[in-house]
Every structure is written in C-alpha cells, then in structure tokens.
Write an enzyme that holds these catalytic residues in place. Structure first.
Site, mmCIF file in Angstrom:
data_model
loop_
_atom_site.group_PDB
_atom_site.id
_atom_site.type_symbol
_atom_site.label_atom_id
_atom_site.label_comp_id
_atom_site.label_asym_id
_atom_site.label_seq_id
_atom_site.Cartn_x
_atom_site.Cartn_y
_atom_site.Cartn_z
ATOM 1 N N GLU A 190 54.104 16.368 -1.326
ATOM 2 C CA GLU A 190 54.209 16.815 0.148
ATOM 3 C C GLU A 190 54.306 18.235 0.055
ATOM 4 O O GLU A 190 53.623 18.727 0.865
ATOM 5 C CB GLU A 190 55.655 16.329 0.497
ATOM 6 C CG GLU A 190 55.657 14.704 0.887
ATOM 7 C CD GLU A 190 56.887 14.444 1.084
ATOM 8 O OE1 GLU A 190 57.922 15.121 1.236
ATOM 9 O OE2 GLU A 190 57.315 13.105 1.536
ATOM 10 N N HIS A 224 37.809 3.401 2.573
ATOM 11 C CA HIS A 224 38.393 3.191 3.980
ATOM 12 C C HIS A 224 39.680 2.838 3.954
ATOM 13 O O HIS A 224 40.313 2.351 4.788
ATOM 14 C CB HIS A 224 37.443 2.322 4.649
ATOM 15 C CG HIS A 224 35.970 2.585 4.779
ATOM 16 N ND1 HIS A 224 35.523 3.384 5.699
ATOM 17 C CD2 HIS A 224 35.030 2.292 3.970
ATOM 18 C CE1 HIS A 224 34.013 3.575 5.443
ATOM 19 N NE2 HIS A 224 33.716 2.669 4.638
ATOM 20 N N SER A 235 67.039 11.340 1.244
ATOM 21 C CA SER A 235 67.619 11.233 2.715
ATOM 22 C C SER A 235 68.983 11.732 2.740
ATOM 23 O O SER A 235 69.718 11.335 1.951
ATOM 24 C CB SER A 235 67.146 9.568 3.112
ATOM 25 O OG SER A 235 68.071 9.525 4.598
ATOM 26 N N LYS A 265 67.374 6.645 -1.250
ATOM 27 C CA LYS A 265 65.972 6.891 -0.796
ATOM 28 C C LYS A 265 65.209 7.936 -1.721
ATOM 29 O O LYS A 265 66.156 8.930 -1.765
ATOM 30 C CB LYS A 265 65.603 7.106 0.689
ATOM 31 C CG LYS A 265 64.052 7.281 1.076
ATOM 32 C CD LYS A 265 64.365 7.250 2.573
ATOM 33 C CE LYS A 265 63.002 7.091 3.186
ATOM 34 N NZ LYS A 265 61.913 8.006 2.725
#
Length: 458
Positions: free
Chosen positions: A325, A182, A312, A318
C-alpha cells in the site's frame, strides 16, 4: 530574538544575530512564506559541492587567491560534516523561479564561514559566486544532485529489488498458480514466471535510467546569465567539470549548448518520465502482491505477506498489506511529481526556465521515494512472503480454462462446450472431458497437467 542590520543593493534589513546568511536570504524568507517546504538536503549538498568545485576552478585559473579558495573549501566541508546544516537554508521551495534566492543563500552562508577562516572579507557575489550566475549554477545543481542520488541511492535500490525478486523466484519455481487476464481465470503459470516478469520490469527501468546519465552529467555551468558565458573564464566550464568529477567520482561534462541547458529543462523532464515509468512498474508489482495476498478467507489468499502491524483499530486480528500500500502511494506521488515537472519544463521562456526550484524539489523527491520504497518492497514483502500451496491447488483443480490445452486435439468449439459444462456443474475439467471425449483419462491427466501447461508448446 536579537538582530543585526545587513545591507544589500536594496538597502538595510534586519537579520537574526546568529544567522550565517545575510540580507538577500532574509528578503527571500520574508517574501515567500508559501509552503514551509525547503529545498531538498541533497540539492543543497550538491550546491555546496558545486561551490567548492567553482572555487577550485577559479584558483586554478588565477581568479581567486589560493588561500581564499581553501577557505571556501573549508567552509563547505564544515557545513557538510554536520547533520543539521539545513538550518542555514530556510528558503521556501516556492520562490523566485531561477532559484536566485537559494543561490544567494549558499553564497552568503559560505562567505560568512570563509571570512572566518580567511581572516578578511570574502564576498558572496564577487568571490563565492565568481564566474557563475543563478541561471547556470541552479540548473547545473539540478543535474548534479539528481546524478548523485541516482548513483548512490536509486540505482542500487532498484538493483537490490531486482535481485531479491529473482532470488525469490528461484525458491517458488515449483508452485503453479492460476494465471489471470482481465482479473479472470486463465491458463496456469508458475509463480516464478510471474516474479521473473517483475524482475525484468525493474531491470528495464534500471537500463533506461542508466541511459539518461550521459545527458544528466552535462552541465550548464559556464553559461552564466543567458548562455553566452559572460563574466566566466572561457576555460571555467571545463575546469569546473574536471574538479567536480574528481570530487564526486562521476564524469561531468560542459553542456553541448549552454542555451539549451539554461533555457530548458528537457533533460530533467526526460529523467522524471523514466522515474514515472519506474513508479508504474512498482505500482503493478505492489497491486499483484495485494491481490495474491487478499483474503485470507474471501480473497485469493495465494500468498501470505509478512505481518508487520495490526491492521485495524476496531477489527481484532486483521492484518493488511501495508508495504504494498505504501508502494502504491509512492507511485502515485511520483506520477504527480512528473506532471508538475512536465508543466515546469514548459516554463522555459526564451533564455531561462523559471520553475527550477519546483523541478529540483519534485525530481529529488521522486528519486528518494522510489529508492526507499524499493528496498522496503524487496525486504519486507517479496523476500518474506509465504506461499499457500493448498489454495493454489484448489483453484487449479477447478479451472475449466485448462481445457485450452485440448484445442489442438478436439478443436476450439468442443473445448468451449466442455468448459461451459464444467463451469455450470462446478466439476473438474478432467471429469467432464473424460465423459465428452474418447481421450483416455491417463492421457487427459497428462495433457491437462498444470506444470506441463506452463512450459508452452503443443
């Protein structure tokens, strides 16, 4: 642009002077300016290969002169030998539902090239298409192209992914991490155990895809227009499959029922469903990687994925999990492809399915996407990630769920009381358990050792 005049059963039509195709292809170009997407290269290559197999079979059965059959074969080989042969196949995916336009495109191109080799006219319908109909050659080509792409691309790619996962699992077996159910802290697991789960997912998909192959290798060829075999030699189906098997190295067979293979696309729907399942597995693995890599300060930061590009345009330094993805997007697209194929499979009205080009396009797109992303996920994410052992140990030391191991000794209710106190006070479970029980600290350290807890048992 200079043009020439071509004629077909509907009359005259202007065609580009240098085009290898003829009037029927040009009519389809004019009629279907829908998406700008063309039939997949793998499908056209398989269709040309099927035309060669048909020519060989018809020569063998005495329906075409041997020299004409050889000219057709030469035409196919010349096309497949060049990288840009797709310029001769410009018809949109969203065309007549039987794929007749694409079939005639192939017939016309091959007739033009074979005529040049043969020295006299080779007719698109009477010779290239002899013993065939769009209604059996296009469903057959869906099976042929998917079978080849599975054999040459997807199954090897998935086998590579599974092997890389297992290799990585062997190198990270010593690392213990907080398990999660969970998305909440749970009992510890070895990192290798998580990875082995991924490997088994992929291996199960491989087995299920392999199980589809016998049906996928069964072909509609020989059923012609409606499944009765009209205009095809009764021996054509078997001889076609024999020739095709020899050419491809795959064991193709005539369909158990031409009516089933022409009137439905159940086998393609079934294969697409398994591709969807594979996509779901890829999505799970990709998301696990993203979660474990999250941070590096405010997330889990259990692993560090290979840095591949700046993440980014505005935030310096970053770095994002770009391969997982991409894998997640591939999975989403394959799931969407399957939905369209499922609807397409329902378009088997009486003796013919009329969504064949879309089914072919989506099926091959799913196979290609999964094959490509499986290799990237293996080589640029799983093989190369680094483990942040300090972060793993930090989380384990503060995990009150470890008290589960004391259930057989002190009971569930007492263990729950200790866990709640540890949560509330932010203290290690060992310290609270030492205060709340008479179990010696050395024994508690043994009972609550995370590595031991990953091995199961009492």
């Amino acid at each position: 642009m200079t043009i020439r005049i071509e004629r077909d059963s509907m009359g005259e039509l202007e065609v580009p002077e240098k085009a290898l195709y003829g009037a029927q292809t040009q009519r389809a170009i004019n009629n279907f300016p829908v998406s700008g997407q063309h039939m997949p290269k793998a499908f056209i290559a398989a269709l040309l290969t099927a035309k060669m197999a048909a020519a060989r079979a018809n020569v063998k059965l005495g329906h075409l002169p041997e020299a004409m059959g050889q000219a057709i074969e030469t035409a196919v080989n010349e096309l497949l030998a060049v990288n840009d042969f797709m310029v001769h196949f410009p018809i949109d995916v969203y065309q007549t539902g039987s794929g007749t336009s694409t079939n005639m495109n192939a017939n016309e191109v091959l007739a033009t090239l074979a005529t040049q080799v043969y020295g006299s006219a080779v007719n698109p319908n009477d010779h290239i298409n002899f013993g065939q109909s769009s209604n059996d050659i296009i469903p057959s080509t869906i099976h042929i192209s998917a079978a080849i792409e599975l054999d040459k691309k997807l199954l090897p790619a998935l086998a590579h992914l599974a092997a890389v996962i297992r290799e990585k699992a062997a190198t990270v077996d010593q690392y213990v991490k907080t398990g999660r159910t969970h998305l909440m802290d749970a009992m510890p697991v070895r990192l290798s155990q998580s990875l082995t789960g991924w490997a088994v997912q992929i291996e199960q998909n491989i087995r299920q895809l392999q199980a589809t192959r016998p049906l996928l290798h069964s072909l509609a060829q020989g059923g012609t227009a409606v499944g009765t075999g009209i205009n095809a030699d009764p021996a054509f189906a078997a001889e076609f499959c024999r020739q095709l098997s020899e050419m491809t190295g795959l064991a193709f067979t005539p369909a158990e029922s031409f009516f089933a293979h022409i009137g439905s696309q159940d086998i393609a729907v079934s294969l697409s469903g398994q591709l969807k399942t594979t996509a779901v597995s890829i999505m799970k693995i990709a998301n696990d990687l993203r979660w474990m890599n999250s941070g590096p300060l405010a997330g889990l930061a259990e692993i560090e994925l290979e840095a591949l590009q700046p993440g980014s345009s505005i935030m310096p330094g970053k770095v994002n999990p770009v391969i997982p993805e991409a894998a997640a997007m591939v999975a989403a697209q394959v799931i969407g492809n399957d939905a369209a194929i499922t609807v397409g499979g329902q378009a088997g009205n009486f003796e013919l399915n009329v969504m064949l080009p879309m089914i072919a396009h989506n099926l091959l797109n799913s196979i290609e996407l999964l094959a490509n992303i499986a290799v990237l996920l293996a080589d640029k994410s799983i093989k190369t990630f680094r483990v942040n052992e300090a972060r793993l140990q930090e989380a384990l030391a503060r995990n009150p769920i470890l008290v589960t191991a004391l259930n057989p000794v002190i009971g569930y209710l007492k263990a729950a009381e200790i866990a709640k106190q540890a949560y509330k006070e932010g203290r290690p479970i060992v310290e609270v358990a030492a205060e709340q029980t008479d179990i010696p600290r050395d024994e508690l350290l043994r009972l609550l050792d995370p590595m031991t807890l990953t091995q199961g048992g009492l």
